[in-house]
Design a protein around this motif. Structure first.
Motif, PDB file in Angstrom:
ATOM      1  N   ALA A 168      65.931 116.596 -25.659  1.00 55.06           N
ATOM      2  CA  ALA A 168      67.216 117.275 -25.584  1.00 55.06           C
ATOM      3  C   ALA A 168      67.424 118.147 -26.815  1.00 55.06           C
ATOM      4  N   ARG A 169      68.003 119.349 -26.583  1.00 45.05           N
ATOM      5  CA  ARG A 169      68.250 120.251 -27.707  1.00 45.05           C
ATOM      6  C   ARG A 169      69.705 120.666 -27.702  1.00 45.05           C
TER       7      ARG A 169
ATOM      8  N   SER B  58      67.288 115.766 -12.700  1.00 44.10           N
ATOM      9  CA  SER B  58      66.138 115.273 -13.457  1.00 44.10           C
ATOM     10  C   SER B  58      66.289 115.639 -14.923  1.00 44.10           C
ATOM     11  N   SER B  59      66.919 116.769 -15.164  1.00 46.99           N
ATOM     12  CA  SER B  59      67.134 117.207 -16.525  1.00 46.99           C
ATOM     13  C   SER B  59      68.252 118.218 -16.496  1.00 46.99           C
ATOM     14  N   GLY B  60      69.293 117.991 -17.277  1.00 47.06           N
ATOM     15  CA  GLY B  60      70.468 118.842 -17.157  1.00 47.06           C
ATOM     16  C   GLY B  60      71.085 119.216 -18.479  1.00 47.06           C
ATOM     17  N   ALA B  61      72.270 119.811 -18.374  1.00 43.85           N
ATOM     18  CA  ALA B  61      73.000 120.208 -19.575  1.00 43.85           C
ATOM     19  C   ALA B  61      74.308 119.442 -19.632  1.00 43.85           C
ATOM     20  N   THR B  62      74.808 119.266 -20.823  1.00 47.40           N
ATOM     21  CA  THR B  62      76.041 118.518 -20.983  1.00 47.40           C
ATOM     22  C   THR B  62      76.670 118.832 -22.332  1.00 47.40           C
TER      23      THR B  62
ATOM     24  N   LYS C  73      82.461 120.733 -31.180  1.00 49.11           N
ATOM     25  CA  LYS C  73      83.069 122.012 -30.786  1.00 49.11           C
ATOM     26  C   LYS C  73      82.006 123.112 -30.656  1.00 49.11           C
ATOM     27  N   ASP C  74      82.116 123.878 -29.580  1.00 44.65           N
ATOM     28  CA  ASP C  74      81.234 125.022 -29.341  1.00 44.65           C
ATOM     29  C   ASP C  74      79.755 124.671 -29.253  1.00 44.65           C
ATOM     30  N   ALA C  75      79.429 123.505 -28.728  1.00 42.39           N
ATOM     31  CA  ALA C  75      78.017 123.152 -28.583  1.00 42.39           C
ATOM     32  C   ALA C  75      77.776 122.320 -27.329  1.00 42.39           C
ATOM     33  N   HIS C  76      76.646 122.585 -26.689  1.00 42.73           N
ATOM     34  CA  HIS C  76      76.215 121.784 -25.547  1.00 42.73           C
ATOM     35  C   HIS C  76      74.780 121.335 -25.785  1.00 42.73           C
TER      36      HIS C  76
ATOM     37  N   VAL D  79      71.029 120.742 -23.898  1.00 40.72           N
ATOM     38  CA  VAL D  79      70.242 121.031 -22.696  1.00 40.72           C
ATOM     39  C   VAL D  79      69.013 120.136 -22.691  1.00 40.72           C
ATOM     40  N   ASP D  80      68.302 120.116 -21.547  1.00 36.79           N
ATOM     41  CA  ASP D  80      67.148 119.235 -21.373  1.00 36.79           C
ATOM     42  C   ASP D  80      67.525 117.776 -21.559  1.00 36.79           C
ATOM     43  N   VAL D  81      68.706 117.454 -21.077  1.00 38.79           N
ATOM     44  CA  VAL D  81      69.159 116.067 -21.168  1.00 38.79           C
ATOM     45  C   VAL D  81      68.660 115.318 -19.937  1.00 38.79           C
ATOM     46  N   VAL D  82      68.051 114.181 -20.139  1.00 40.70           N
ATOM     47  CA  VAL D  82      67.493 113.410 -19.030  1.00 40.70           C
ATOM     48  C   VAL D  82      68.256 112.090 -18.879  1.00 40.70           C
ATOM     49  N   PRO D  83      68.907 111.921 -17.724  1.00 45.06           N
ATOM     50  CA  PRO D  83      69.612 110.656 -17.488  1.00 45.06           C
ATOM     51  C   PRO D  83      68.625 109.492 -17.556  1.00 45.06           C
ATOM     52  N   GLY D  84      69.021 108.416 -18.191  1.00 41.44           N
ATOM     53  CA  GLY D  84      68.124 107.264 -18.310  1.00 41.44           C
ATOM     54  C   GLY D  84      67.316 107.321 -19.598  1.00 41.44           C
ATOM     55  N   ARG D  85      67.044 108.544 -20.058  1.00 38.09           N
ATOM     56  CA  ARG D  85      66.299 108.655 -21.314  1.00 38.09           C
ATOM     57  C   ARG D  85      67.282 108.897 -22.471  1.00 38.09           C
TER      58      ARG D  85
END
Length: 636
Positions: free
Chosen positions: A315-316, A415-419, A424-427, A429-435
């Motif tokens: 995740a980044r 499988s891999s998403g953003a959140t 503030k002002d940051a999200h 990406v490459d977030v993997v549920p379960g990991r």
RNA sequence: CGGGACGUAGCGCAGCCUGGUAGCGCAUCUGCUUUGGGAGCAGAGGGCCGCCGGUUCGAAUCCGGCCGUCCCGACCA
């Protein structure tokens, strides 16, 4: 808002003073009314007095000049929906206070018709009518636990001795108390008691006239059985009775699965009258008979995984200045909204909870509440969000979040998403549920949406809106357990009685009927609940032949059991036509000077506008036939 | 309870910003004419301008409080 004098009402002195040209029959009619006969007429007709004059005990012909039905051309500004507007304009109701109404004679007639159908069908289904008090002592409500649980909607007050009471918004407690005292043996069951009674709920927001009043008439029925099998059967009977009831009222309705709300219980169906102005959204399957309130409607688990940003890597964090909404973030990052993991913080009676759902869906708060077994849930406010996530709303995410977290199954498919990054002002990406995060569980927590398949058969779901006019619940032993309503079974053992409860809003049903049956000119009542079946309109009451013909036809129809409104006002024909249309009387007979002189009358169908000229001698028969035909359309 | 608006004749509204005479349409009443889809002319009646307080020589109008109503979100027949 106050009353408006009806045109040609008793207060109008116009016709009274100059009686010259008036037809003999009208004069006689008026004299009867104003003379001593009026005394009998006003009271509920003592046996043998005025009654003797009427054949077959039919109701008397009602004359417009002696009837309070103040129609208006203009609409009061506070009426938003058609049924409210038309009920006011047709002189059926008048407001007394917010959500509280006077029912004027014609409006009451409609309610009584609805009630009659309710009584007939409840009786047919084997229920017995009772009447419980509207004022209920607090003890019963405390016993069931609802004195505290029901909230502000329960109007409470004290009597002179400082004892607490409430106005009954529903009567589970009262009937259960009655049954536990009077029913000892399984031999007395099953039993179903119903009443048609005035209810009071101190609604948060009364609106739409009778659709959501605070005071309203409700038919409520309660069934009592030994065991769940019997209770199921009682429920089925009521379900069928409800279908007959709404069919007889000529309504287009749908029974749908529903949430049980604060009445409680195991399962329930709502009876929805289909109308765009309805307050509820419902889904129904095009292929099978499945239907549900969207509050309740189940979603099948996602079939295939929704590919995300091909996140092989970790995740980044990325900068997303000022992007808070799903649309803003997804278009800024150039990703599918469905791969965004929406994170909503709820305050609940069970503590703070974060709820995760795919960005293309909405969270269903009712499902969240039921899943948590919480008494209430609500979306957290901005301050709460900052306190828990450390960021303003719009940047919340599950990674590293310290509150209890649950997720909709749609998140499992990502499988891999953003959140949000909880910053503030940051999200992220490459977030993997379960990991990168692990919710405590996945469940169905979202609102159904277009494209979802039917959970029963996989067919296509259709969305529509409905007005909830009836609701049936299987209560199980929620009340009987709390209030110790028990009974001896065949083996002499004590068993808790299984209950069901079944409501129908009387005024709401009438309002729903209008929502579904109206046109530019006014209401188009189904004949089974119309205030009158036939309007007889003498175009010019000063013409003795016309007046006489109208008079004879009216009493003839009346004697044969037809409910007639004789418009004996000295008004221009246009006004009479407009009023008859506005009030929605299904059949209209017009007697004009030329037609009557030539031996004819005119018969008109309010719904189709179809008009036929009929010889005076056949007129009554033709009216009867048309009334009979319309009644047949409303048969169950 | 939060957010928005409104309260002036029975109903629908204008006037308020920029204080000084309360107005229009419909409805009501009277008379005449009219009489098959909400008539015409002439005349008349009807107002504690939501309530209380403040500012002012003077308040429908400006300010504050209260009450009521409606619309948008959590409840339900």
């Amino acid at each position: 808002m106050r009353r408006q004098r009806p045109r040609g009402s008793p207060g109008s002195r116009r016709g009274r003073r100059r009686g010259e040209g008036r037809g003999a029959d009208f004069r006689e009619g008026r004299n009867r009314q104003e003379g001593e006969g009026e005394i009998h007429r006003r009271r509920s007709r003592p046996p043998g007095a005025a009654a003797g004059r009427r054949k077959k005990g039919a109701a008397q012909v009602i004359r417009y000049t002696r009837f309070l039905m103040p129609t208006t051309k203009e609409t009061p500004s506070d009426a938003e929906v058609v049924s409210h507007r038309l009920m006011l304009r047709a002189g059926l109701i008048r407001k007394v206070a917010s959500g509280i109404y006077n029912y004027l004679p014609a409006g009451l007639k409609v309610l009584r018709k609805v009630e009659r159908i309710l009584r007939e069908e409840m009786d047919r289904a084997g229920a017995q009518e009772v009447l419980m008090p509207s004022v209920v002592p607090s003890e019963l409500w405390k016993e069931s636990g609802r004195w505290d649980a029901y909230g502000k909607e329960l109007l409470r007050f004290k009597d002179r001795a400082d004892r607490e009471f409430c106005l009954g918004p529903t009567h589970e407690e009262v009937v259960t108390d009655l049954i536990r005292r009077e029913v000892r043996s399984y031999r007395q069951l099953p039993m179903n008691l119903y009443q048609i009674q005035d209810k009071f709920r101190d609604e948060i927001r009364p609106r739409f006239g009778l659709m959501r009043g605070r005071e309203f008439f409700m038919k409520d029925a309660y069934s009592f059985d030994m065991g769940e099998e019997g209770a199921k059967e009682s429920y089925r009977k009521m379900y069928e009775a409800y279908c007959r009831i709404f069919k007889r009222m000529g309504l287009d309705f749908r029974a749908v699965e529903a949430d049980t709300g604060n009445i409680g219980g195991s399962s329930s169906h709502e009876f929805m009258v289909i109308a765009d102005s309805g307050e509820d959204a419902i889904v129904s399957c095009a292929s099978c008979d499945h239907g549900a309130n969207v509050e309740k409607a189940e979603c099948l688990p996602p079939t295939a995984g929704t590919a995300g940003s091909n996140g092989a890597g970790p995740a980044r964090k990325v900068a997303t200045p000022g992007r808070r909404t799903i649309e803003e973030v997804s278009s800024f990052l150039g990703i599918d909204p469905g791969t965004l993991i929406k994170t909503l913080l709820f305050e609940t009676s069970a503590g703070d909870v974060a709820v995760l759902v795919s960005g293309k869906f909405e969270v269903n708060e009712i499902k969240v509440r039921n899943h948590l077994g919480a008494e209430w849930v609500r979306l957290a406010d901005e301050a709460r969000v900052r306190a828990v996530t450390g960021a303003p709303s719009g940047f919340a995410g599950p990674v590293g979040l310290s509150v209890r977290t649950i997720a909709d199954r749609s998140v499992q498919a990502i499988s891999s998403g953003a959140t949000g990054a909880n910053e503030k002002d940051a999200h992220l990406v490459d977030v993997v549920p379960g990991r990168d995060f692990s919710p405590e569980g996945y469940a169905d927590l979202r609102v159904v949406s277009a494209g979802d398949p039917c959970p029963r058969c996989g067919g296509e779901l259709r969305f529509s809106r409905g007005i909830e006019v009836g609701h049936v619940f299987r209560l199980g032993t929620k009340y009987s357990e709390a209030m110790r309503a028990v009974c001896l079974d065949a083996d002499g053992r004590e068993q808790v009685i299984a209950m069901g409860c079944y409501g129908i809003g009387v005024g709401r049903t009438a309002a729903a009927a209008i929502e579904q049956n109206h046109d530019g000119d006014g209401i188009v009542w189904p004949i089974s609940i119309a205030p009158f079946e036939v309007a007889v309109i003498p175009v010019n009451v000063k013409n003795a032949d016309v007046a006489g013909a109208a008079e004879r036809l009216s009493s003839d129809l009346d004697a044969r059991g037809v409910e007639v409104l004789l418009d004996d006002r000295e008004e221009r024909p246009g006004i009479k036509f407009k009023d008859a249309d506005l009030v929605g009387i299904p059949v209209r007979v017009t007697l004009g000077e030329k037609n009557v002189a030539a031996g004819f009358g005119e018969l008109r169908d309010r719904k189709s506008g179809e008009t036929v000229r009929v010889g005076l001698s056949d007129l009554a028969e033709s009216v009867l036939a048309m009334v009979a035909r319309k009644k047949a359309e409303c048969a169950a």
